[in-house]
Design a protein around this motif. Structure first.
Motif, short mmCIF file in Angstrom:
data_model
loop_
_atom_site.label_atom_id
_atom_site.label_comp_id
_atom_site.label_asym_id
_atom_site.label_seq_id
_atom_site.Cartn_x
_atom_site.Cartn_y
_atom_site.Cartn_z
N GLY A 14 96.56 41.72 60.73
CA GLY A 14 95.38 42.54 60.46
C GLY A 14 94.48 42.63 61.67
O GLY A 14 93.96 43.69 62.01
N ALA A 15 94.32 41.48 62.35
CA ALA A 15 93.46 41.46 63.53
C ALA A 15 94.02 42.36 64.61
O ALA A 15 93.28 43.13 65.24
N LEU A 16 95.32 42.31 64.78
CA LEU A 16 95.95 43.16 65.80
C LEU A 16 95.80 44.63 65.44
O LEU A 16 95.50 45.47 66.28
N HIS A 17 95.96 44.91 64.15
CA HIS A 17 95.83 46.29 63.67
C HIS A 17 94.44 46.83 63.97
O HIS A 17 94.27 47.94 64.41
N ARG A 18 93.45 45.98 63.76
CA ARG A 18 92.07 46.42 64.01
C ARG A 18 91.80 46.55 65.50
O ARG A 18 91.11 47.46 65.94
#
Lengths: 426, 554
Positions: A377-381
């Motif tokens: 999720g962090a990478l996606h953001r």
């Protein structure tokens, strides 16, 4: 005759009333159900036995609770539940089989908890979640948990001495378990949310039977009510053998990749995971006193974690940044922790212990490639394009993702006193 | 069938009995007049005809002795007349009559010549003095009968506020209003209604404030009335209201003069009826029937809370049993789990469905209320014990009712008595039964359908042109100051717009009580004086003196 218009008016009113009244009685048995003709489901267990879905329902035993007249006095609330099982090729078929054994309508709207057996979890949570989500009575706020072995066994064996049903016990547990730091109980909605996010993973807590020694009590119920005869008989007043009562506790959790159980986390690993997902409300750390083997207990009062993924030199680098604040609550040694260096040493110990817990959980998750920490999720953001490239093989990427854990621990207070108590200190 | 109906119709045509039969004037012959009266009143026990002989004149005093004050007859009429024996009397009958008028010590007397007036006068408690050979007679007002004194209103109790309530006597009631509203603009228009009862009905309003249209409409509707008797203002209410089939009372009723005066000041009109303590106020509205006089007398912030409870009360009174029925038979998922299980356990032994249980309890309760109203006061306690014990306790013990249902019905009953007007309370009570039925058959859907029907009905109602839900629908912003919230008097600048727009400003703006600097100095002076007078509190006095000096310096 009064008049033509008048008679028409009466005709219409009468016809309308007749139509309405008929309609009222024509609705038959569609939705109406008396509250006392329902069997309230408190919790249920879903297991897999071969290809058969084994469903076990725990019902509140009708008339056993409440009702004013009963239940008064000081007796312990026994588990006042009754069980029904059914099996079938699908969960709903098993549900229908249970219906054939019930004198009442099984009413699922008040279900507190769903237990999923290990086999079922390994096969996949999907059908359980689908059953819960489609059923108009079951709610998404139903709590969901995992068991080692069959879930049915817990429903059958648990005795419970605080609450009348297991479902009630679990929903009570949910409220307080977070302050231990070791546990959490998600509801179905949380699980849906988790499984549909980037990494498609979730963590379900494990419910286990825990035989607790039941405090010995004096005499039997009959003799305690008749008071005066106490002490005269030889058997009365004797301390009986300690019994055990089978209650439940949370112990560890299961790691799910997509909807399948892939690995277990033990108790400390659960807390390691909980630190990162901000699920720790309070937690107790046992730290060493300097120089000897005695302990100092620190209560964590605040913990904020931040997960990020950076690109460093062409390689992904995960980062966990955690800031915790604690309060010294117990101390076995005589060290004066109002001194700064003593506090500093405690703070570094706190950080080290938390880091160890986190990395233990991280290793377990990395082993199966289940990113339960939200790196995806962090990478996606942070880098959406990169995420879209890696999305398909994220579990593999996660397995080799180096993670830097940075814990910033602060000891803010030392309870109601400063220096420890010492004999003859004044 | 039709011929029979026509026959009856012809026989009993309304208006056949006309009141014109006494339209003739009296004759100059005393004998004939007395004969006429005797014929008219027949063998009435209380008709007194006292013939008096004066030198050269013959008089007759006629009255109904049950309606007059005998002391007045003896002291003021007979003695005055007998005193005339001593003086020479004029032969001219008109001059003689004038002499009598001058000599009689009666305040209100007038000359009449029509029989209709005379007979009405007699029935009003006046005495008729007829003179032989004169074509007019004197009507002397000497009314006197047993009256109930002014007492505390029974049905509209208030904690703070005047304790006087209307009585049956019209004159008493008018005096109660006049004493509260000493304005010359206060009008009392009287008319007689009822072909046989000749009940005096008085329209009461404030000239200059009242809306002419409403007044005209009221007069028109009242003049339309042709009924044999009016025993209570309810007769009038049913004959003049806008929607005669509605369960909701469209005219406010009151037995409190203070409430009536407050309504007059808002530009409304009151109709007083002789023989009943209940006055009608129009135009009426639902909201004003939920307001109690105390609301305006007590401190305003507390009023808000009290009114909120009252508004909540009407909803509980209307909906609580039906909500209970709907939730326990259709929407068990909406009940919190422990409560649902508890209710299920209580209902374990109850033999009927919740609807039937609710209906039985409700009917029993309504019967209990009706019995409580009708029964002689001496056995009231017995009934209340039976009601409380049998319905409350024994029915639950016997497993006929669930305890939860008893609580629901009891809460409903209590809530329905928070509605200040009995008429509205009755309407709500009666609407409760169909709501329970709807809830029992259709659940919440039925409740909402029922509520919608009630709401549509309420919105469509008018009372003398004013919408029944008036400050709410149509929404009038200024009137929200006196809906649930009652703002303090210094902020309630306007009268209700719909009825009071001819003189909108009720209060001078800017009356918020705050202390101006000049007032502040005056107050300091006052406190200094008080401090000096109270010599013991030395430190306090010192402090006050200081402020006093400062004030003087400034």
């Amino acid at each position: 005759m009064v008049s033509k218009a008048g008679s028409n008016y009466f005709l219409y009113v009468t016809l309308g009333l007749v139509a309405l009244l008929t309609a009222l009685f024509l609705n038959g048995c569609w939705d109406r159900r008396e509250i006392n003709e329902l069997a309230f489901l408190s919790s249920m267990a879903v297991d897999l036995a071969g290809e058969q879905r084994l469903l076990t329902y725990e019902f509140v035993r009708p008339g056993a609770t409440g009702g004013g007249e009963r239940g008064g006095g000081g007796t312990l609330p026994h588990r006042q539940a009754t069980l029904r099982s059914g099996s079938g090729k699908t969960i709903i078929a098993a549900n229908r089989q249970i219906t054939t054994t019930l004198p009442r309508r099984a009413y699922l709207a008040h279900t507190n908890a769903v237990l999923v057996g290990e086999e079922m979890a390994r096969r996949g949570l999907g059908e359980v979640l689908d059953f819960i989500d489609r059923n108009p009575e079951l709610r998404r706020t139903t709590l969901i948990m995992l068991t080692r072995g069959t879930a049915r066994e817990i429903l059958i064996k648990v005795q419970g001495d605080m609450e009348t049903t297991l479902g009630k016990e679990i929903s009570g547990l949910r409220k307080w378990v977070q302050s231990s730091g070791y546990g959490f109980i998600p509801n179905v909605n949380d699980v849906f949310f988790d499984l549909s996010n980037e990494a498609g993973t979730t963590v379900l807590p494990v419910l286990e039977l825990s035989p607790q020694p039941f405090p010995p009590h004096i005499g039997t119920g009959a003799s305690s009510s008749s008071g005066g005869s106490r002490g005269t008989g030889s058997t009365e007043g004797r301390v009986e053998e300690p019994e055990t009562v089978r209650t439940v506790h949370l112990n560890g959790a299961g790691l799910f990749y997509h909807d399948k159980l892939v690995a277990w986390l033990d108790k400390d690993q659960v807390r390691g995971w909980a630190w990162v997902r901000n699920k720790v409300r309070r937690a107790v750390l046992a730290l060493r006193c300097q120089g000897n083997n005695t302990k100092v207990a620190v209560d964590i009062t605040e913990a904020r974690a931040d997960v990020s993924v950076d690109m460093q030199g062409g390689q992904l680098q995960g980062k966990i940044k955690l800031r915790v604040e604690g309060e010294l609550l117990e101390q076995q040694c005589n060290l004066d922790f109002t001194r700064e260096e003593a506090i500093k040493s405690l703070e570094s110990q706190m950080a080290a212990q938390i880091t160890a817990e986190i990395s233990s959980a991280l290793n377990q998750a990395k082993m199966v490639g289940a990113d339960v920490f939200g790196f995806g999720g962090a990478l996606h953001r942070q880098q959406p394009e990169l995420w879209h490239q890696l999305q398909g093989r994220w579990n593999e990427e996660f397995k080799k993702l180096p993670v830097a854990i940075n814990v910033e621990a602060k000891l803010r207070r030392t309870g109601m006193t400063g220096r420890p108590w010492q004999p003859g200190a004044r | 069938m039709l011929w029979l109906w026509r026959l009856l119709w012809r026989e009993a045509t309304p208006g056949k009995q006309t009141s014109n039969e006494h339209a003739l004037p009296i004759t100059t012959r005393l004998e004939a007049n007395i004969e006429y009266l005797k014929k008219t009143f027949g063998r009435s026990e209380d008709l007194v005809i006292r013939e008096i002989e004066l030198p050269g004149n013959k008089l007759a005093l006629v009255y109904l002795e049950t309606l007059i004050d005998r002391d007045v007859v003896q002291r003021d009429i007979l003695r005055s007349l007998l005193a005339l024996q001593a003086i020479p009397l004029p032969g001219d009958k008109a001059r003689f009559s004038r002499l009598i008028r001058a000599r009689l010590t009666i305040g209100d007397l007038q000359e009449e010549r029509l029989w209709s007036k005379i007979i009405t006068g007699l029935l009003d408690g006046k005495a008729v003095l007829m003179v032989e050979g004169y074509s007019r007679c004197l009507l002397l007002s000497i009314e006197g009968w047993e009256k109930r004194p002014v007492e505390e209103p029974v049905n509209e109790v208030s904690i703070r506020g005047p304790r006087e309530g209307f009585a049956e006597n019209l004159a008493t009631n008018i005096s109660l209003i006049r004493r509260r509203l000493r304005a010359p603009e206060l009008r009392f228009e009287a008319m007689n209604l009822g072909r046989r009862t000749h009940t005096k009905v008085v329209i009461c309003y404030l000239e200059g404030l009242v809306l002419k249209g409403i007044l005209e409409e009221l007069r028109r509707r009242l003049q339309r009335i042709d009924i044999d008797g009016i025993l209570e203002s309810g007769y009038i209410e049913e004959l003049i209201e806008d929607a005669p089939n509605s369960p909701f009372p469209q005219l406010n009723r009151t037995e409190r003069p203070d409430k009536l005066v407050a309504d007059l000041l808002e530009g409304r009109i009151a109709v007083l009826t002789d023989g009943t303590p209940f006055a009608l106020i129009l135009p009426g509205s639902l909201i004003s029937q939920l307001h109690a006089p105390d609301d305006y007398y007590e401190r305003w912030p507390l009023t808000i809370g009290i009114r909120l409870f009252r508004f909540l009360g009407i909803f509980i009174a209307l909906l609580l049993p039906s909500l209970y029925v709907a939730l326990t038979t259709f929407h068990q998922e909406m009940i919190p789990t422990p409560l649902a299980i508890s209710i299920a356990a209580q209902r374990e032994l109850v033999p009927y469905p919740a609807v039937v249980e609710a209906l039985i309890m409700q009917v029993l309760f309504e019967i209990l209320i009706e019995a409580g109203i009708r029964l002689p006061r001496a056995i009231g306690t017995a009934i209340s014990i039976v009601g409380a014990l049998v319905i409350g306790e024994a029915a639950v013990r016997a497993g006929l009712m669930s305890a939860a249902m008893v609580i629901v019905i009891a809460a409903t009953a209590i809530a329905s008595f928070t509605i200040p007007t009995f008429g509205l309370s009755q309407a709500v009570r009666m609407l409760r039964l169909p709501m329970i039925l709807l809830a029992g058959f259709l659940g919440l859907l039925g409740i909402f359908a029922g509520l919608l029907v009630i709401l549509i009905h309420l919105v469509s109602l008018r009372s003398f042109g004013e919408p029944y839900l008036s400050p709410l629908a149509p929404f009038i912003w200024e009137a929200q100051k006196d809906l649930v919230v009652r703002v303090p008097w210094w902020a309630m600048l306007w009268r209700p717009v719909l009825t009071g727009w001819r003189d909108l400003w009720r209060i001078k703006p800017g009356l918020h009580p705050f202390i101006t600097s000049r007032d502040k100095n005056a107050q300091d002076e006052l406190e200094t004086q008080l401090g000096e007078g109270n010599g013991k509190s030395v430190p306090a006095r010192k402090g006050k003196k200081k402020t006093g000096k400062l004030a003087r310096k400034r």
